[in-house]
Enzyme design. Structure first.
Site, PDB file in Angstrom:
ATOM      1  N   LYS A  22       0.719  -1.161   0.063  1.00 52.20           N
ATOM      2  CA  LYS A  22      -0.015   0.067   0.016  1.00 52.20           C
ATOM      3  C   LYS A  22       0.802   1.288   0.043  1.00 52.20           C
ATOM      4  O   LYS A  22       0.658   2.249  -0.522  1.00 52.20           O
ATOM      5  CB  LYS A  22      -0.944  -0.143   1.141  1.00 52.20           C
ATOM      6  CG  LYS A  22      -1.945  -1.225   1.240  1.00 52.20           C
ATOM      7  CD  LYS A  22      -2.565  -1.267   2.541  1.00 52.20           C
ATOM      8  CE  LYS A  22      -3.657  -2.668   2.445  1.00 52.20           C
ATOM      9  NZ  LYS A  22      -4.293  -2.822   3.838  1.00 52.20           N
ATOM     10  N   GLN A  82      -4.034  -1.535  10.176  1.00 53.51           N
ATOM     11  CA  GLN A  82      -4.114  -2.734   9.501  1.00 53.51           C
ATOM     12  C   GLN A  82      -4.575  -3.881  10.384  1.00 53.51           C
ATOM     13  O   GLN A  82      -4.263  -3.855  11.366  1.00 53.51           O
ATOM     14  CB  GLN A  82      -2.352  -3.082   9.091  1.00 53.51           C
ATOM     15  CG  GLN A  82      -2.259  -4.446   8.401  1.00 53.51           C
ATOM     16  CD  GLN A  82      -3.035  -4.443   6.980  1.00 53.51           C
ATOM     17  OE1 GLN A  82      -3.191  -3.397   6.036  1.00 53.51           O
ATOM     18  NE2 GLN A  82      -3.555  -5.661   6.430  1.00 53.51           N
ATOM     19  N   ASP A 136     -10.892   2.561   4.793  1.00 57.54           N
ATOM     20  CA  ASP A 136     -11.014   1.194   4.698  1.00 57.54           C
ATOM     21  C   ASP A 136     -12.556   1.120   4.615  1.00 57.54           C
ATOM     22  O   ASP A 136     -13.136  -0.029   4.390  1.00 57.54           O
ATOM     23  CB  ASP A 136     -10.424   0.544   5.978  1.00 57.54           C
ATOM     24  CG  ASP A 136      -9.381  -0.409   5.513  1.00 57.54           C
ATOM     25  OD1 ASP A 136      -9.141  -0.813   4.499  1.00 57.54           O
ATOM     26  OD2 ASP A 136      -8.759  -0.660   6.467  1.00 57.54           O
TER      27      ASP A 136
HETATM   28  N1  GUN Z   1      -6.415  -7.234   6.663  1.00 58.65           N
HETATM   29  C1  GUN Z   1      -6.975  -7.960   5.524  1.00 58.65           C
HETATM   30  N2  GUN Z   1      -7.654  -7.202   4.479  1.00 58.65           N
HETATM   31  C2  GUN Z   1      -7.416  -6.005   5.188  1.00 58.65           C
HETATM   32  C3  GUN Z   1      -8.080  -4.620   4.751  1.00 58.65           C
HETATM   33  O1  GUN Z   1      -8.740  -4.462   3.479  1.00 58.65           O
HETATM   34  N3  GUN Z   1      -7.715  -3.494   5.491  1.00 58.65           N
HETATM   35  C4  GUN Z   1      -7.185  -3.695   6.602  1.00 58.65           C
HETATM   36  N4  GUN Z   1      -6.962  -2.327   7.307  1.00 58.65           N
HETATM   37  N5  GUN Z   1      -6.809  -4.734   7.203  1.00 58.65           N
HETATM   38  C5  GUN Z   1      -6.911  -5.827   6.399  1.00 58.65           C
END
Ligand code: GUN
Length: 297
Positions: free
Chosen positions: A53, A97, A120
């Site tokens: 990211k 995350q 998110d």
């Molecule tokens: N862990 C697995 N997928 C995601 C996601 O789309 N966003 C976040 N923040 N954590 C994750």
């Protein structure tokens, strides 16, 4: 028939090119879109996702920072950090995350994120807005799945979409997106889960089958209708001694067998993964446009 391969990498690239124009427009007005990612601990998959990211942000001209707290950080420390980031004007988007270490209540942390910075789309306000058809941010993976379908020519309108998996991150929000009475949605959606009695009987009814259960190759060819469109959201690490990393990624579908039967299928890797990252970039740019009063669409 050999299925068309739905190439997420290419479609993601197309969307990123479109985004560059918006980033440039913001920069001309003196606004640099900012994304901050908070990671707690050293879960290898999370380390890799956050790195991806961060790299995508850099390539698009989005300013990003990653804050890492130790595995044993207290819940109050994580909450205090989120509060601090809510007030930091450099960051238009905040991402925590997941998964967080077990001693931290993830819901409490997600609830602490300012909804307008919740790129998110996991804050209950944003989840609720999505459900009533008034979304602010669409969650990245489900939005990526919708875009994969639309940009490959498979409009879900009027189709029977079967989603396997009811997670808050994929299954539930994807259901909410695709069932809305809207362009690019308007599907009949069935959600299967561990309580589903005859899974194969349901999946065989799918015009569009979404595998998001987190179980390697769980969807086999006999579970797929001839000519169905299959999207594989699974990211499973399985040991592989021939790889330098010691593992390889497989999805939730038996790709090789299903591609002889389906109309189209997305691969793992190179399918949904790059789309998730790209839709996060879309949300970050949107957040920057909104917060700087430059929203153009
Ligand atoms: N862990 C697995 N997928 C995601 C996601 O789309 N966003 C976040 N923040 N954590 C994750």
């Amino acid at each position: 028939m050999t299925a068309k391969i739905i190439e997420g990498t290419k479609i993601a690239e197309e969307i990123r090119e479109e985004l560059k124009v918006r980033v440039e427009r913001l920069r001309e007005k003196g606004v640099i879109p900012g994304l901050v990612m908070l990671r707690v601990g050293e879960d290898p998959a999370s380390v890799s996702y956050v790195r991806g990211k961060s790299k995508a942000s850099e390539e698009l001209g989005i300013y990003s920072e990653t804050i890492v707290l130790p595995e044993d950080a207290k819940e109050e420390e994580v909450l205090a950090k989120v509060e601090e980031l809510n007030r930091d004007p450099r960051f238009h988007g905040i991402l925590v995350q997941l998964p967080l270490p077990k001693h931290i209540d993830s819901d409490k942390v997600l609830n602490a994120i300012e909804p307008r910075k919740d790129v998110d789309g996991f804050h209950p306000v944003n989840v609720g807005r999505l459900l009533i058809g008034e979304p602010y941010f669409l969650p990245c993976t489900p939005h990526g799945v919708q875009q994969l379908l639309l940009r490959s020519g498979y409009d879900p309108g009027g189709k029977h979409v079967v989603i396997c998996g009811r997670s808050n991150i994929v299954g539930k929000p994807l259901m909410a997106i695709l069932m809305q009475k809207k362009k690019g949605a308007n599907a009949t959606v069935t959600v299967c889960h561990t309580g589903t009695r005859d899974l194969a009987a349901v999946t065989r009814e799918a015009d569009i089958l979404i595998a998001a259960m987190g179980s390697p190759k769980a969807i086999t060819a006999d579970m797929v209708k001839d000519g169905a469109v299959v999207i594989d959201v699974g990211v499973n690490r399985i040991p592989d001694a021939t790889k330098k990393s010691g593992y390889r990624l497989v999805g939730d579908t038996d790709f090789d067998a299903i591609k002889e039967k389906a109309e189209a299928i997305s691969p793992v890797p190179g399918g949904v993964g790059p789309m998730t990252v790209t839709m996060l970039m879309v949300n970050t740019v949107r957040a920057a446009e909104e917060q700087s009063g430059l929203k153009t669409n």
